[in-house]
Every structure is written in C-alpha cells, then in structure tokens.
Scaffold this motif. Sequence first.
Motif, PDB file in Angstrom:
ATOM      1  N   PRO A 140      17.565   2.732  -6.058  1.00 20.98           N
ATOM      2  CA  PRO A 140      18.458   3.053  -6.824  1.00 20.98           C
ATOM      3  C   PRO A 140      19.924   3.097  -6.447  1.00 20.98           C
ATOM      4  O   PRO A 140      20.019   3.540  -5.100  1.00 20.98           O
ATOM      5  N   TYR A 186      14.384  -3.411 -15.181  1.00 22.38           N
ATOM      6  CA  TYR A 186      15.050  -3.159 -14.026  1.00 22.38           C
ATOM      7  C   TYR A 186      15.463  -4.122 -13.151  1.00 22.38           C
ATOM      8  O   TYR A 186      14.839  -5.368 -13.410  1.00 22.38           O
ATOM      9  N   ARG A 202       8.305   1.236 -11.552  1.00 21.50           N
ATOM     10  CA  ARG A 202       9.214   0.067 -12.075  1.00 21.50           C
ATOM     11  C   ARG A 202       9.162  -0.253 -13.274  1.00 21.50           C
ATOM     12  O   ARG A 202       8.010  -0.410 -14.096  1.00 21.50           O
ATOM     13  N   ARG A 218      13.806  -3.343  -8.009  1.00 20.24           N
ATOM     14  CA  ARG A 218      14.035  -1.881  -8.022  1.00 20.24           C
ATOM     15  C   ARG A 218      12.925  -1.171  -8.144  1.00 20.24           C
ATOM     16  O   ARG A 218      12.114  -1.490  -9.057  1.00 20.24           O
TER      17      ARG A 218
END
Length: 287
Positions: free
Chosen positions: A270, A173, A169, A177
């Motif tokens: 994603p 982000y 991560r 996510r």
Amino acid sequence: MTITGFTGAGLDRADHLRLDPRRLAALMAHEEARLLRLAELDPVLDEEGRLAWEALAADAGDCLFLGLDEGVPLFAPLVRTAALGQRAWSVFRLLAMMSARDAAIWGAARSVNEWHNRHGFCGICGTATSIFRAGWGRKCPSCDAEHFPRVDPVVIMLAEHDGRVLLGRQPQYPERRYSALAGFVEPGESIEEAVARELMEEAGIAVSDVRYVASQPWPFPGSLMIACIASADSDVLSLDANELEDAFWATRAEVEAALAGDPAAPFQAPPAFAIANTLLTRWSAGG
Ligand SMILES: [Zn+2]
C-alpha cells in the motif's frame, strides 16, 4: 508521536476563536489570510507540488477556519458538490506527491466539506441547518440541535502467525496490491473486539492479544484508522468472498521486498500515506 499519513499539519486549530464572531471576522480580514484552493473536493497543487492557496477575498462568505499557521489564518472553501463518496485514483496519484503536512491539511478540509454536503438537514427534526463554529458544525434553527462533523472509527490489522502476517486483496485494488484487513467498529464494541470480529468474519481467523500500533485520519470521507497487530491461533483461512478476492500469509522477507518496491516481491505494498504501509513497516522492523 508517530507521523502517519494525513497527520502532522501542525496548525493551531484555535477552537476558542471559532465561536467568537468579532475575532473570527478579524482573522478573515487579516492581510495574510489564505484560502485553500480545491477542485471540487480534490487538492490543487502548485508547480512545486505543494497545496495551492490564494488570498481570502473580503466577500468570501462561509469558510472553514482550518487554524493558525504561525499566526497566519488559514481557511478552506465550503463547496457544494455532488461528488460525494468518490475517490478517484487520480487523487491517490496527487497524494503520492504531496508532503504529509499538506495531505493532513487537505484531508481535514475534504472530510469537513463532505460532511457538510451530507448533513444539510437536522437529524432530529428535518429542518435545513446552518453552518456555525467557523465551519466545524451545523446548527438547527428550529430545535437548536447542534451537529458536529463525524469521525468513523475503522480497525485495520495484521494477524500474525509463526513469523508471517495475513494480507488480503479486494477486487477494486490496483493490480498486485495486497493490504491489511479492515472494517468499521460497530456500536457496543471495543477496538480489540472489532479486530477479532473482522478477522473472523473476513478470513475465519481467531485471534488473541490485540495490540494497538498507530492511528491516522482517512478523509474518504471521514474515517479514523486504528492500526493493530493480533496473534492468530491458526493459519487456516476461510475467506468471505464478498469482502476479499484473495488472501495469503506473507513472510518478513516478502513484506520487506514489497515495501522496498522490489518488482519481484509477491505483492505491491500500500502507498506510504496509507496506515497499512506504516503497519507493515513497523512489523517488518520487529515492532
Ligand atoms: Zn432540528
């Protein structure tokens, strides 16, 4: 052939027409010729969520010849913009609504436009360059050097260990996510060497047996994402805090839950147009 994000435009790019001024002029004068609408570099969608096009005006000037769609010539405007290197999250919301084909057509137009804006001067002698090859290049009037839109290779990979894969991560982000680790290929490296180096630099993971999975263009601004899976020698992490905020090993069940959009999954996958999603989907299916 795998259809990944930003691929599947299906246009005949007709390279042989790009340097033929007479035939190019005929394409621009074609009664069905269409010009892609752009808002700066962002896509413009019609009411049905498809790319918006307009008739090509007789005085359109320099355009990018995208290719032929069943004989119909498609063009994109070449826009001067200061919005370089920016990727507003609003664009990702539009991309989530767009078909893969539309995203592919727009992605090519966006990448070439950004390149023109960044490469107005000859890298050899510094003279202002001119557009040639129907938008697919720039030429120096002083030293005759020809310059072509650049594509930057990026490796993106899953390290696999004991039935789990490594996800990381980055601080920018969206919330929850996690994605595959990635990095630019450097001069003098193979894809396999770049995968091994990036995993060692970012997570302290040594790998062997790097396997290619799929690729896709990523038009922010002009990357070619090369997706791989590699076998990790150990699962002990040593994170580079400049690159990653966090990382963890995800099980197949956790990856499947995230891909299914399960709110109880330990992370948010994603988006479908990102090749990290393709990579996770392939891995979870046993690929
Ligand atoms: Zn020059």
